[in-house]
Motif scaffolding. Structure first.
Motif, PDB file in Angstrom:
ATOM      1  N   GLY A 386       9.748 -37.109 -10.444  1.00  0.00           N
ATOM      2  CA  GLY A 386       8.862 -38.155  -9.958  1.00  0.00           C
ATOM      3  C   GLY A 386       7.470 -37.666  -9.632  1.00  0.00           C
ATOM      4  N   ALA A 387       7.147 -36.422  -9.998  1.00  0.00           N
ATOM      5  CA  ALA A 387       5.833 -35.845  -9.708  1.00  0.00           C
ATOM      6  C   ALA A 387       4.923 -36.032 -10.916  1.00  0.00           C
ATOM      7  CB  ALA A 387       5.977 -34.370  -9.350  1.00  0.00           C
ATOM      8  N   LEU A 388       4.532 -37.258 -11.171  1.00  0.00           N
ATOM      9  CA  LEU A 388       3.772 -37.558 -12.377  1.00  0.00           C
ATOM     10  C   LEU A 388       2.393 -36.912 -12.359  1.00  0.00           C
ATOM     11  CD1 LEU A 388       4.677 -41.331 -12.910  1.00  0.00           C
ATOM     12  CD2 LEU A 388       5.871 -39.294 -13.709  1.00  0.00           C
ATOM     13  N   VAL A 389       1.777 -36.846 -11.191  1.00  0.00           N
ATOM     14  CA  VAL A 389       0.451 -36.232 -11.102  1.00  0.00           C
ATOM     15  C   VAL A 389       0.516 -34.776 -11.536  1.00  0.00           C
ATOM     16  CG1 VAL A 389      -1.404 -35.584  -9.536  1.00  0.00           C
ATOM     17  CG2 VAL A 389      -0.320 -37.806  -9.297  1.00  0.00           C
ATOM     18  N   SER A 390       1.525 -34.068 -11.053  1.00  0.00           N
ATOM     19  CA  SER A 390       1.668 -32.663 -11.440  1.00  0.00           C
ATOM     20  C   SER A 390       1.953 -32.533 -12.927  1.00  0.00           C
ATOM     21  CB  SER A 390       2.800 -32.021 -10.630  1.00  0.00           C
ATOM     22  OG  SER A 390       2.470 -32.002  -9.258  1.00  0.00           O
ATOM     23  N   ALA A 391       2.729 -33.450 -13.471  1.00  0.00           N
ATOM     24  CA  ALA A 391       3.037 -33.396 -14.902  1.00  0.00           C
ATOM     25  C   ALA A 391       1.758 -33.486 -15.733  1.00  0.00           C
ATOM     26  CB  ALA A 391       3.991 -34.521 -15.280  1.00  0.00           C
ATOM     27  N   VAL A 392       0.813 -34.302 -15.286  1.00  0.00           N
ATOM     28  CA  VAL A 392      -0.465 -34.410 -16.003  1.00  0.00           C
ATOM     29  C   VAL A 392      -1.169 -33.054 -16.033  1.00  0.00           C
ATOM     30  CG1 VAL A 392      -2.761 -35.458 -15.962  1.00  0.00           C
ATOM     31  CG2 VAL A 392      -0.751 -36.859 -15.481  1.00  0.00           C
TER      32      VAL A 392
END
Length: 929
Positions: A386-392
């Motif tokens: 759920g860490a979409l910002v980090s995935a970016v």
């Protein structure tokens, strides 16, 4: 204060913050301390923490670290650690989402908002036993997923015994647009306090050095403490502390000089600590040994401890001040930094593969497909957590290290698609610019085309962009990729809705969709046809919509497309039915950005249908759209709220909402879109309700003018009957009849339900005396006969026509019916108009009723409805992304407003408004006053 000594020169700031601690039982708060590096934000924050500890607060603290910004939820884990065991008491979905964020559960791709809700519930639950202080120091260096959770919590603690205290650098923009944050500027201390601080720290300074320190420091407490040490040591010349340099740079230089004389092993350890994204001392020592080529033991840390640079408990270590870390990072040559990252990657590769991947990527600047693929896998892990910002961030770094240009473009597009889900407009635009000049595979070319304009819901003023999507869809069909072709054509159709590219282009969209060989009832095909040719294909689309059940066999995405198809063709009853399915599914899944869109569209369908209680969900749509950064849908919801205010007779109170919506339209490529037409419709409704007919006609007329930015080929049909009302009162019947004839040509012989209602009403009110009565009866018996709002409007117009033709007794029957219906619907302004007409017949004595919906705010009404359905406070809280205690507080206020004392009475209280078709509240005789 009871927590210890006050800070030198900070009495006022500390007193104000401690006063907020003292008032926490009455009101929660979120406060941000903002100032330059070293100005004393952390010291002030620590003093507040000590005071809160002395007062019995539960303390939840975290400190951001420059090297941990890429680690998802690292700061959140710090903060929650003291109460994380309470997660066992959370609802299952929240608990699993939260633990997945920390890598402690295998739930796939939990929604970030569900994680944030779990945090809110933990904090609020802790606050039941003791007030809570959330202390977030150096937030500017926290990972973005943690910051997003903090922003979510900050918006929802006003009614809780919770204080959130954060500190950020002056140049940071974190939470700057969060209306819940109260910002306190922390400046340098006054001259007398600065002098006292220097004299206490360095009493042996010569007068010249003392004067220079005071001048250079400018009241910055850290500089006042560090500059004397650097200057006395003789390792800094006067020029090196030039006041022309930023304070951060001057302080970093002061710290850097204190490292130069330390032993080699200590310097290696400090360099590793500066670049490590953890605090494990054994990990740092092992990596330092690899860098140095010899074992480094615990003794190497002692000189750093003695120098006051490092703080350690023997198992973990961190810098005394973040600027020490920053100074060492900036002072370390690139080759040495890369060697340290390589050592850390080697040490971490077993226990922490994702951290190892990041360090391995930081150890090289040359393209490396192995490392890029490793980062891509780490990004997939971040998405699952759920860490979409980090995935970016991970995907962007993977792209930078990709030796193959098409692979680089594909990874950047994946990052951009995730950033779009997060509402990060600037990030998406930046990555699109990077990809634009790269060689891409055909499918990635189509992905890039789809990303064009996504923040405007696919809107554009350039028909060439729409044609490009059609062309790419054709290529996808030739490659047998029907799903991609359909996605692209839905994007093209959205463009045609927001800004008409012309009939030729719209026909091309429909023809391309037909070539996709989709079944006639495919939701994608129906949405494409409805948005592209709303009038021309209306009967075809509506006939296929009727073949689908309201729940669309449990397919929320398909239901959303069918809801859009129904809305765009003016079949509002079906639109509400279809859109209610994805609303519930998206709510349960926590997909708040899509939920905001579905709620906004459904609210407008309800407005046009006259289901105003349901339309109040526009309030939730606005809040969610604001929170998820969706400017377009936030503006759409604001316009809907303004229309509802106009119907209630709220005089111009919603002008600010419309101003915000109009600015949103003019700032984007959709200046000629449906959005401006909606603004004009809302303004026209406000003027109609206030009997300002000249203004109403002027505002509504713009929607019908092809040369006006507010023109819309479909919404003009839905606004026609209201324009006709204004025309009758301003003597513009001839012009309105001309527009009526134009709309009749557009809608054809088989108009949609909405078009039929608008045409029947407009023909009646614009008719000459010879034809009017028959046309009024047709309108009363026509498409709006079972829709209370539309029937009441026809009754008001018919009753008014009868009275003005001196048929007084006959006029009272439809006027009474109209007044009764408007009253029950909460359309106060319209009920008053009907009452004025009745008074003109000699009848009086009416008293308006107050419906439950008028007593409650939109959010209160929503909570009351859910509670009446039997949902518990926790269940309601999870649906609305609030804490269960907030729900309890709302119900505490709702009960007295409704005159009830228990939950069991809610159902009856909410249904207290009588059915407008059966109520006898004012069905009295023809008594003349």
């Amino acid at each position: 204060m009871t927590g210890g000594e006050s800070l030198l020169g900070r009495d006022d700031e500390l007193r104000g913050l401690c006063d907020r601690l003292g008032g926490i039982d009455a009101r929660g708060c979120a406060i941000g301390l903002v100032g330059e590096a070293g100005v004393g934000k952390s010291a002030l924050q620590a003093a507040v923490v000590n005071e809160a500890r002395a007062r019995g607060f539960t303390l939840l603290t975290a400190r951001g670290s420059e090297s941990e910004t890429h680690l998802p939820f690292a700061s959140l884990h710090q903060m929650l650690w003291p109460i994380l065991s309470r997660s066992a008491n959370l609802p299952v979905r929240q608990r699993d989402a939260l633990l997945s964020g920390f890598g402690m559960s295998d739930v796939a791709a939990p929604d970030p908002f569900l994680i944030a809700l779990a945090v809110l519930e933990l904090v609020v639950d802790a606050a039941r036993q003791a007030p809570v202080l959330l202390s977030l120091d150096d937030m500017h260096w926290m990972d973005e997923p943690s910051v997003d959770v903090a922003a979510f919590v900050a918006r929802r603690i006003e009614g809780e015994r919770v204080m959130l205290l954060a500190s950020v650098r002056a140049e940071s923009t974190l939470l700057a647009d969060n209306p819940s944050m109260e910002w306190v500027s922390v400046a340098g201390i006054d001259e007398s306090s600065a002098s006292a601080l220097v004299d206490g720290r360095a009493p042996d300074l010569t007068p010249a050095l003392r004067e220079r320190v005071l001048r250079e420091a400018g009241g910055n407490p850290l500089a006042l403490l560090e500059f004397p040490t650097a200057m006395r040591a003789g390792r800094l010349g006067w020029s090196e502390l030039s006041e022309d340099l930023p304070m951060t740079v001057r302080l970093e230089r002061a710290f850097a000089t204190r490292v130069e004389h330390l032993p080699a092993a200590t310097r290696a350890l400090l360099t590793v600590a500066a670049l490590d994204d953890g605090t494990d001392l054994a990990e740092m020592l092992a990596a330092a040994g690899l860098v140095l080529g010899a074992a480094v033991d615990l003794e190497a840390s002692q000189p750093a401890l003695d120098e006051g640079l490092l703080i350690s408990d023997g198992a973990s270590a961190h810098f005394r001040h973040p600027l020490v870390r920053s100074a060492l990072r900036h002072a370390t040559p690139l080759a040495q930094r890369q060697a340290v990252h390589a050592a850390l990657a080697q040490i971490l590769s077993g226990p922490h593969p994702d951290r190892a991947a990041w360090h391995r990527a930081s150890s090289t600047t040359a393209p490396d497909e192995h490392v890029a693929a490793e980062l891509e896998r780490a990004a997939q892990t971040a998405v699952r957590r759920g860490a979409l910002v980090s995935a970016v961030a991970w995907l962007q770094r993977a792209a930078a290290l990709s030796p193959d240009l098409p692979a680089r473009g594909a990874r950047l597009l994946s990052a951009a698609e995730i950033a779009f889900e997060l509402g990060r407009f600037s990030q998406v635009e930046q990555m699109k610019r990077q990809v634009a000049g790269m060689p891409l595979l055909p499918r990635d070319q189509s992905r890039l085309a789809w990303l064009e304009g996504v923040f405007d819901d696919g809107s554009s003023i350039d028909p060439a962009e729409t044609r490009r999507l059609i062309s790419l869809a054709g290529q996808a069909l030739r490659d047998d990729d029907t799903d991609l072709a359909a996605q692209l054509l839905v994007g093209a159709a959205r463009r045609s809705w927001w800004s008409d590219p012309g009939a030729d282009v719209r026909q091309e969209i429909v023809l391309a969709a037909q070539q996709a060989s989709l079944p006639d009832d495919d939701p994608r095909l129906l949405a494409i046809r409805a948005m592209s040719e709303s009038h021309e294909r209306a009967s075809f689309v509506i006939s296929r919509l009727s073949q689908w059940p309201a729940d669309v066999h449990g397919r929320p995405q398909a239901a959303g497309l069918l809801g859009i198809a129904a809305f765009c063709t003016g079949d509002f009853a079906h639109a509400i039915g279809f859109l209610s399915t994805p609303v519930e599914a998206l709510r349960s899944q926590g997909r708040l950005s899509l939920l905001a869109e579905a709620l906004a569209i459904r609210a407008w369908a309800a407005i046009y249908l006259g289901a105003f209680d349901l339309a109040r969900s526009a309030d939730e749509a606005m809040r969610l759209a604001d929170e998820t950064g969706q400017t377009l849908w936030a503006a759409t919801a604001r316009i809907a709220i303004a229309v509802l205010g106009a119907l209630r007779g709220v005089r111009d109170s919603d002008a600010a909402l419309l101003g915000e919506a109009e600015r949103a339209a003019l700032r984007s490529p959709i200046a000629t879109s449906s959005l401006l037409a909606g603004v004009q419709f809302a303004r026209g409704m406000g003027d109609l309700s206030a009997a300002r007919y000249e203004e109403a006609y002027r505002q509504l007329r713009r929607v019908f003018d092809p040369g006006d930015p507010a023109f819309h080929r479909v919404q003009q049909v839905w606004a026609l009957s209201y324009l006709a009302d204004a025309a009758v009162h301003t003597g513009r019947q001839d012009e309105a009849r001309s527009l009526l004839a134009t709309v009749q040509r557009i809608t054809g012989d088989d108009p949609s339900p909405a078009a039929r209602i608008a045409l029947e009403y407009s023909r009646a009110v614009l008719a000459g005396d010879a034809d009017a009565e028959a046309l009024f009866r047709s309108a009363l018996d026509g498409g709006g006969r079972r829709l209370p709002w539309h029937r009441a409007r026809a009754e008001l117009a018919y009753g008014t026509w009868l009275r003005r033709h001196r048929r007084i007794v006959e006029s009272r029957v439809p006027l009474r019916a109209a007044r009764r219906t408007f009253d029950v619907l909460g359309a106060r302004a319209w009920a008053e108009r009907a009452d004025q007409e009745l008074r003109a017949t000699g009848e009086g004595g009416w008293q308006p009723t107050i419906s439950p919906s008028e007593l409650l705010s939109p959010q209160e009404a929503q909570i009351a409805q859910l509670a009446a359905q039997g949902l518990s406070n926790r269940e309601i809280a999870e649906r609305l992304y609030l804490s269960h205690r907030t729900i309890s507080s709302h119900l505490y206020r709702i009960f007295p407003k409704l005159g009830i004392t228990s939950r069991a009475q809610l159902g009856a209280a909410l249904s207290n408004g009588a059915d407008p078709r059966t109520s006898g509240s004012d069905s009295g005789s023809d008594t003349v006053m």
